[in-house]
Design an enzyme around this catalytic site. Structure first.
Site, mmCIF file in Angstrom:
data_model
loop_
_atom_site.group_PDB
_atom_site.id
_atom_site.type_symbol
_atom_site.label_atom_id
_atom_site.label_comp_id
_atom_site.label_asym_id
_atom_site.label_seq_id
_atom_site.Cartn_x
_atom_site.Cartn_y
_atom_site.Cartn_z
ATOM 1 N N VAL A 168 0.830 -1.205 0.000
ATOM 2 C CA VAL A 168 0.000 0.000 0.000
ATOM 3 C C VAL A 168 0.866 1.257 0.000
ATOM 4 O O VAL A 168 0.651 2.181 -0.792
ATOM 5 C CB VAL A 168 -0.949 0.005 1.211
ATOM 6 C CG1 VAL A 168 -1.740 1.314 1.269
ATOM 7 C CG2 VAL A 168 -1.901 -1.183 1.148
ATOM 8 N N LYS A 185 -13.220 -4.500 11.473
ATOM 9 C CA LYS A 185 -13.969 -3.589 10.606
ATOM 10 C C LYS A 185 -15.395 -3.390 11.116
ATOM 11 O O LYS A 185 -15.943 -2.286 11.039
ATOM 12 C CB LYS A 185 -13.962 -4.143 9.176
ATOM 13 C CG LYS A 185 -12.572 -4.180 8.561
ATOM 14 C CD LYS A 185 -12.536 -4.960 7.259
ATOM 15 C CE LYS A 185 -11.135 -5.010 6.687
ATOM 16 N NZ LYS A 185 -11.038 -5.842 5.468
#
Length: 430
Positions: free
Chosen positions: A17, A207
């Site tokens: 990333v 999450k």
């Protein structure tokens, strides 16, 4: 008018990333400057292995001293993509203390210590943005805490882990077993060498904690989320699901109680009807289904992981935070005013699909039905098949609490005519 002094960005982590974030900052520098109203400059990159070649990054920017980088004082924004709890937590709070806002993709840290991080950001009048922490490139965090800020969200249900969705989709479409599908996911790079965080639901649970906190204006930590992995899902479960017109997904479900007095957050496999929008989410994609009072039903869909998709979310946050810096303002922080209690899993009400191995003789169905009735669990449908003294009994319930279902199953196991409980699966989306 564009200001000439650049906004300086420190990048913590330069893996899959981080390297994409650096690349986009370089290749799209002019566009980013135009959108922000000032140039952005990569002022330093903190890594663990400085000798690795990093294409497109000036080696002079690379350092192993992340603490010194965030303490520089001239850094406007710190982008944290190293993951984990420490040293990420200390680096983020240090960044706030030395005048920088933070963009993070760290779901585990936010799920565990989000309240403390938000408090630190507020104390120092800085931004904490984390769109990339949930569902990769899918715009989800900002719509929940900004676009729907005037609405009342009642339920958030979604597929938030691409690895598990790929595995379950492969089992559904090809009839493969769990291990076979996992091996293919690993070979294609969708699953890590150690897939535990994904297949046991830890990633999705983090999450879910973030989504529940934002949606219900309540602090929800990782420990508040019920978690059940999908390693026990079998081809037989998919066959049963198809007979019901369903498929199986690993779902993160956050919902407000009917009376509005509490919330729940959970992650587990579940059968969902084939006509539900989430049933058609294939491969490694993510999708989140939101239900609210005014907006009704909304669905957010797209790639949920990977370098480029996650970097897209990071850069979107970077643009927003940089605009705030120029304007001398901060964006939305934590909203936890509702402070609703998080109910335990035992109070969650849903439907259930239970497969029992039973003796193939008269009276078995009556015994089983009596046990369900004694525990206050209403039966919707029953399907029985068998031969040679052995049979399979599939019971689908009406909505019942998890505690009531647990008591029912414990009682069923004590019946001489019940050889075993083959599987228990929740039924959602109806």
């Amino acid at each position: 008018m564009m200001r000439t002094r650049p906004l300086k960005v420190a990048l913590l982590g330069c893996g899959v990333v981080g390297s994409e974030v650096a690349r986009i900052m370089t290749t799209h520098a002019d566009d980013l400057a135009a959108r922000i109203g000032a140039p952005v400059e990569l002022a330093g990159v903190a890594v663990r292995r400085p000798d690795r070649v990093r294409e497109g990054i000036d080696p002079a920017l690379v350092t192993t001293d992340a603490t010194a980088l965030v303490k520089r004082g001239d850094i406007d924004v710190v982008v944290e993509v190293i993951g984990g709890i420490e040293p990420a937590r200390t680096l983020i709070t240090t960044a706030f203390e030395h005048g920088a806002s933070v963009v993070s993709a760290n779901k585990a840290l936010l799920a565990q210590d989000g309240a403390a991080l938000h408090a630190a950001a507020e104390e120092h009048d800085k931004d904490l943005y984390y769109e990339a922490a949930v569902a990769g490139a899918i715009p989800l965090i900002r719509p929940l805490r900004e676009s729907l800020a005037g609405d009342k969200i009642n339920r958030v249900m979604g597929i938030v882990n691409g690895t598990t969705n790929f595995i379950l989709d492969k089992m559904d479409s090809t009839g493969a077993g769990y291990q076979e599908a996992l091996d293919e996911a690993t070979a294609l790079g969708y699953a890590e060498a150690d897939p535990t965080a994904d297949v046991e639901g830890f990633d999705a649970a983090a999450k879910a904690a973030i989504l529940a906190g934002i949606s219900f204006h309540t602090r929800v930590r990782l420990d508040d989320v019920y978690r059940e992995g999908m390693t026990e899902v079998t081809a037989a479960d998919f066959a049963s699901a198809k007979e019901m017109g369903c498929t199986i997904k690993l779902l993160a479900i956050c919902e407000r109680a009917a009376d509005g007095a509490s919330v729940t957050a959970r992650v587990h496999p579940a059968m969902i009807p084939l006509n539900h929008p989430l049933a058609s989410v294939r491969g490694a994609y993510n999708a989140v289904f939101v239900e609210s009072d005014a907006a009704g039903q909304l669905m957010f869909y797209g790639p949920g992981a990977g370098g480029s998709p996650t970097a897209s979310a990071v850069l979107g946050d970077l643009v927003a935070v940089c605009r705030n810096r120029i304007g001398g303002a901060t964006g939305p922080g934590e909203s936890a005013y509702a402070a609703l209690p998080v109910s335990p899993m035992g109070e969650v009400v849903t439907r259930y699909h239970i497969s029992l191995d039973v003796a193939d003789k008269p009276g078995v169905l009556a015994q089983v039905a009596t046990v369900f009735a004694e525990h206050g669990v209403s039966i919707d449908t029953v399907r029985q098949s068998g031969k040679d003294g052995e049979a399979s009994l599939v019971v689908v319930t009406h909505r019942a609490s998890d505690a009531a279902l647990t008591g029912t199953v414990e009682a069923l196991r004590k019946l001489d005519t019940v050889r075993g409980v083959a599987s228990i699966m929740r039924v959602e989306g109806e």
